[in-house]
Design a protein around this motif. Structure first.
Motif, PDB file in Angstrom:
ATOM      1  N   LYS A 134       0.834  -1.210   0.000  1.00  0.00           N
ATOM      2  CA  LYS A 134       0.000   0.000   0.000  1.00  0.00           C
ATOM      3  C   LYS A 134       0.867   1.258   0.000  1.00  0.00           C
ATOM      4  O   LYS A 134       0.545   2.249  -0.660  1.00  0.00           O
ATOM      5  CB  LYS A 134      -0.941  -0.001   1.213  1.00  0.00           C
ATOM      6  CG  LYS A 134      -2.119  -0.960   1.086  1.00  0.00           C
ATOM      7  CD  LYS A 134      -3.015  -0.879   2.310  1.00  0.00           C
ATOM      8  CE  LYS A 134      -4.158  -1.881   2.222  1.00  0.00           C
ATOM      9  NZ  LYS A 134      -5.106  -1.546   1.140  1.00  0.00           N
ATOM     10  N   VAL A 135       1.984   1.226   0.736  1.00  0.00           N
ATOM     11  CA  VAL A 135       2.900   2.370   0.728  1.00  0.00           C
ATOM     12  C   VAL A 135       3.538   2.517  -0.652  1.00  0.00           C
ATOM     13  O   VAL A 135       3.609   3.618  -1.206  1.00  0.00           O
ATOM     14  CB  VAL A 135       3.979   2.222   1.818  1.00  0.00           C
ATOM     15  CG1 VAL A 135       5.034   3.321   1.685  1.00  0.00           C
ATOM     16  CG2 VAL A 135       3.349   2.283   3.213  1.00  0.00           C
ATOM     17  N   ASN A 137       2.389   1.612  -3.474  1.00  0.00           N
ATOM     18  CA  ASN A 137       1.373   2.022  -4.456  1.00  0.00           C
ATOM     19  C   ASN A 137       0.732   3.364  -4.126  1.00  0.00           C
ATOM     20  O   ASN A 137      -0.212   3.789  -4.794  1.00  0.00           O
ATOM     21  CB  ASN A 137       0.286   0.949  -4.557  1.00  0.00           C
ATOM     22  CG  ASN A 137       0.795  -0.351  -5.132  1.00  0.00           C
ATOM     23  OD1 ASN A 137       1.701  -0.349  -5.964  1.00  0.00           O
ATOM     24  ND2 ASN A 137       0.230  -1.474  -4.690  1.00  0.00           N
ATOM     25  N   ARG A 138       1.231   4.009  -3.055  1.00  0.00           N
ATOM     26  CA  ARG A 138       0.716   5.308  -2.604  1.00  0.00           C
ATOM     27  C   ARG A 138      -0.748   5.253  -2.152  1.00  0.00           C
ATOM     28  O   ARG A 138      -1.479   6.241  -2.222  1.00  0.00           O
ATOM     29  CB  ARG A 138       0.892   6.385  -3.684  1.00  0.00           C
ATOM     30  CG  ARG A 138       2.343   6.780  -3.912  1.00  0.00           C
ATOM     31  CD  ARG A 138       2.453   7.940  -4.899  1.00  0.00           C
ATOM     32  NE  ARG A 138       3.804   8.486  -4.927  1.00  0.00           N
ATOM     33  CZ  ARG A 138       4.789   7.997  -5.671  1.00  0.00           C
ATOM     34  NH1 ARG A 138       4.559   6.933  -6.437  1.00  0.00           N
ATOM     35  NH2 ARG A 138       5.983   8.546  -5.648  1.00  0.00           N
ATOM     36  N   ASP A 139      -1.174   4.090  -1.703  1.00  0.00           N
ATOM     37  CA  ASP A 139      -2.500   3.982  -1.091  1.00  0.00           C
ATOM     38  C   ASP A 139      -2.442   4.347   0.392  1.00  0.00           C
ATOM     39  O   ASP A 139      -3.481   4.608   1.012  1.00  0.00           O
ATOM     40  CB  ASP A 139      -3.035   2.549  -1.241  1.00  0.00           C
ATOM     41  CG  ASP A 139      -3.271   2.173  -2.689  1.00  0.00           C
ATOM     42  OD1 ASP A 139      -3.705   3.052  -3.462  1.00  0.00           O
ATOM     43  OD2 ASP A 139      -3.007   1.013  -3.061  1.00  0.00           O
ATOM     44  N   ASP A 141       0.266   6.635   3.171  1.00  0.00           N
ATOM     45  CA  ASP A 141       1.398   7.565   3.200  1.00  0.00           C
ATOM     46  C   ASP A 141       2.545   7.060   4.073  1.00  0.00           C
ATOM     47  O   ASP A 141       3.710   7.125   3.680  1.00  0.00           O
ATOM     48  CB  ASP A 141       0.928   8.930   3.718  1.00  0.00           C
ATOM     49  CG  ASP A 141      -0.174   9.511   2.855  1.00  0.00           C
ATOM     50  OD1 ASP A 141       0.040   9.630   1.636  1.00  0.00           O
ATOM     51  OD2 ASP A 141      -1.257   9.822   3.395  1.00  0.00           O
ATOM     52  N   THR A 271       8.001   4.891   4.812  1.00  0.00           N
ATOM     53  CA  THR A 271       7.340   5.748   3.837  1.00  0.00           C
ATOM     54  C   THR A 271       8.176   5.715   2.571  1.00  0.00           C
ATOM     55  O   THR A 271       9.306   5.215   2.580  1.00  0.00           O
ATOM     56  CB  THR A 271       7.181   7.185   4.365  1.00  0.00           C
ATOM     57  OG1 THR A 271       6.315   7.924   3.483  1.00  0.00           O
ATOM     58  CG2 THR A 271       8.529   7.908   4.440  1.00  0.00           C
ATOM     59  N   LEU A 272       7.644   6.233   1.482  1.00  0.00           N
ATOM     60  CA  LEU A 272       8.421   6.269   0.244  1.00  0.00           C
ATOM     61  C   LEU A 272       9.595   7.227   0.383  1.00  0.00           C
ATOM     62  O   LEU A 272       9.475   8.278   1.022  1.00  0.00           O
ATOM     63  CB  LEU A 272       7.529   6.716  -0.924  1.00  0.00           C
ATOM     64  CG  LEU A 272       6.582   5.659  -1.499  1.00  0.00           C
ATOM     65  CD1 LEU A 272       5.633   6.313  -2.508  1.00  0.00           C
ATOM     66  CD2 LEU A 272       7.351   4.530  -2.165  1.00  0.00           C
ATOM     67  N   GLU A 275       9.417  11.308   0.406  1.00  0.00           N
ATOM     68  CA  GLU A 275       8.039  11.756   0.612  1.00  0.00           C
ATOM     69  C   GLU A 275       7.654  11.653   2.086  1.00  0.00           C
ATOM     70  O   GLU A 275       8.122  10.771   2.796  1.00  0.00           O
ATOM     71  CB  GLU A 275       7.069  10.924  -0.238  1.00  0.00           C
ATOM     72  CG  GLU A 275       7.318  11.027  -1.737  1.00  0.00           C
ATOM     73  CD  GLU A 275       6.266  10.321  -2.566  1.00  0.00           C
ATOM     74  OE1 GLU A 275       5.188  10.013  -2.031  1.00  0.00           O
ATOM     75  OE2 GLU A 275       6.523  10.077  -3.768  1.00  0.00           O
ATOM     76  N   ASN A 276       6.803  12.566   2.528  1.00  0.00           N
ATOM     77  CA  ASN A 276       6.221  12.533   3.876  1.00  0.00           C
ATOM     78  C   ASN A 276       7.254  12.560   5.000  1.00  0.00           C
ATOM     79  O   ASN A 276       6.983  12.099   6.115  1.00  0.00           O
ATOM     80  CB  ASN A 276       5.338  11.279   4.047  1.00  0.00           C
ATOM     81  CG  ASN A 276       4.272  11.164   2.990  1.00  0.00           C
ATOM     82  OD1 ASN A 276       3.442  12.054   2.831  1.00  0.00           O
ATOM     83  ND2 ASN A 276       4.284  10.073   2.238  1.00  0.00           N
TER      84      ASN A 276
END
Length: 296
Positions: A134-135, A137-139, A141, A271-272, A275-276
């Motif tokens: 999910k992380v 795929n950006r579903d 954060d 996290t990616l 990002e974030n």
């Protein structure tokens, strides 16, 4: 009162001339002069004495300067604050394992909400593999997962939760020394399974037994396992966080023995990459404040 006129006034003083102020403000010199003149008309006083190319503050100019600087600083701070608000998302989606959801998020989220009152928080619970995807795929954060590494992820070791054997009040193991694996294997056992390598290590503790351990109940939920122990249905290996309150209340009792020393559930925050990071670091800081330095 026009803030651009105040800005021109402060810049002329800072740079010492109308010409230099106009260069910094990307204006023509007549435009800067016009702004100063407009401000002087608003204030009904002369702010500068002009002697050739030199400019000097008048007495009224000196009196007005600190107020002009404060007005300009307040305006600039307001602009920065608005830009920061625009840069923040409306919603932060946080994934977490069941244990983190049950025992950590109720303490973390109120502090995050206090720090970022304009943001809404959405929590999603799942297993590590699903949360990692999910992380990616950006579903989601940010997510709390079991220890993982991935080249696309920023990961920080967040917490190590010792797995220990817990028994109910009045159990004969309480206060008993030199317990053996055989002793434990004969007891009615409730096994909490979360699919991690750490739990496989618990299983391997019993490999030396001639007879299989007396596992009477298996569950994938730590709360269920804990409540079954409280109901005296058996004893169980549990993460420390799940049993911390019951231990304080003298309802559950940890039993330690050498074979399980050092076995713990490792939780990472991910996290990616790139990002974030603002929220990633904020959560880490909050957690260190709540639980001290993360272990490991």
């Amino acid at each position: 009162m026009n803030i651009e006129n105040i800005e021109a006034f402060v810049y002329v003083i800072h740079y010492g001339s109308f010409n230099k102020a106009s260069e910094v403000l990307f204006l023509s010199q007549p435009s800067v002069t016009a702004r100063i003149q407009s401000l002087e008309r608003e204030l009904d006083c002369q702010l500068f004495d002009r002697i050739g190319k030199q400019v000097h503050l008048t007495e009224d100019g000196r009196k007005f300067l600190p107020y002009a600087q404060q007005l300009l600083q307040t305006f600039q701070k307001g602009k920065i604050h608005l830009k920061q608000k625009k840069a923040l998302p409306n919603e932060l989606r946080i994934g977490c394992t069941v244990s983190v959801s049950n025992y950590m998020m109720p303490a973390i989220i109120p502090k995050m909400k206090h720090k970022y009152p304009e943001i809404n928080f959405k929590l999603m619970t799942g297993i590590t593999d699903d949360l990692v995807n999910k992380v990616l795929n950006r579903d989601v954060d940010i997510s709390f997962v079991r220890g993982v590494t991935h080249p696309s992820l920023l990961s920080a070791k967040f917490y190590e939760d010792p797995i220990r054997l817990y028994v109910y009040e009045g159990h004969p193991f309480i206060g008993k020394e030199n317990l053996t694996i055989q002793d434990i294997g004969r007891q009615a056992l409730i096994f909490f399974e979360c699919g991690s390598l750490d739990w496989m290590r618990i299983h391997r503790v019993f490999d030396s037994l001639k007879e299989s351990p007396n596992i009477q109940i298996q569950t994938d939920n730590s709360e269920t396992a804990k409540k079954l122990v409280l109901q005296r249905a058996g004893i169980a290996f549990l993460p420390g966080l799940s049993a911390s309150q019951e231990v304080k209340d003298n309802k559950l009792f940890p039993i330690d023995f050498p074979e399980t020393a050092g076995i713990a559930l490792q939780t990472n925050l991910i996290t990616l990459n790139g990002e974030n990071t603002l929220f990633f670091n904020s959560i880490l800081d909050i957690c260190k404040g709540l639980w001290g330095r993360t272990k490991g």
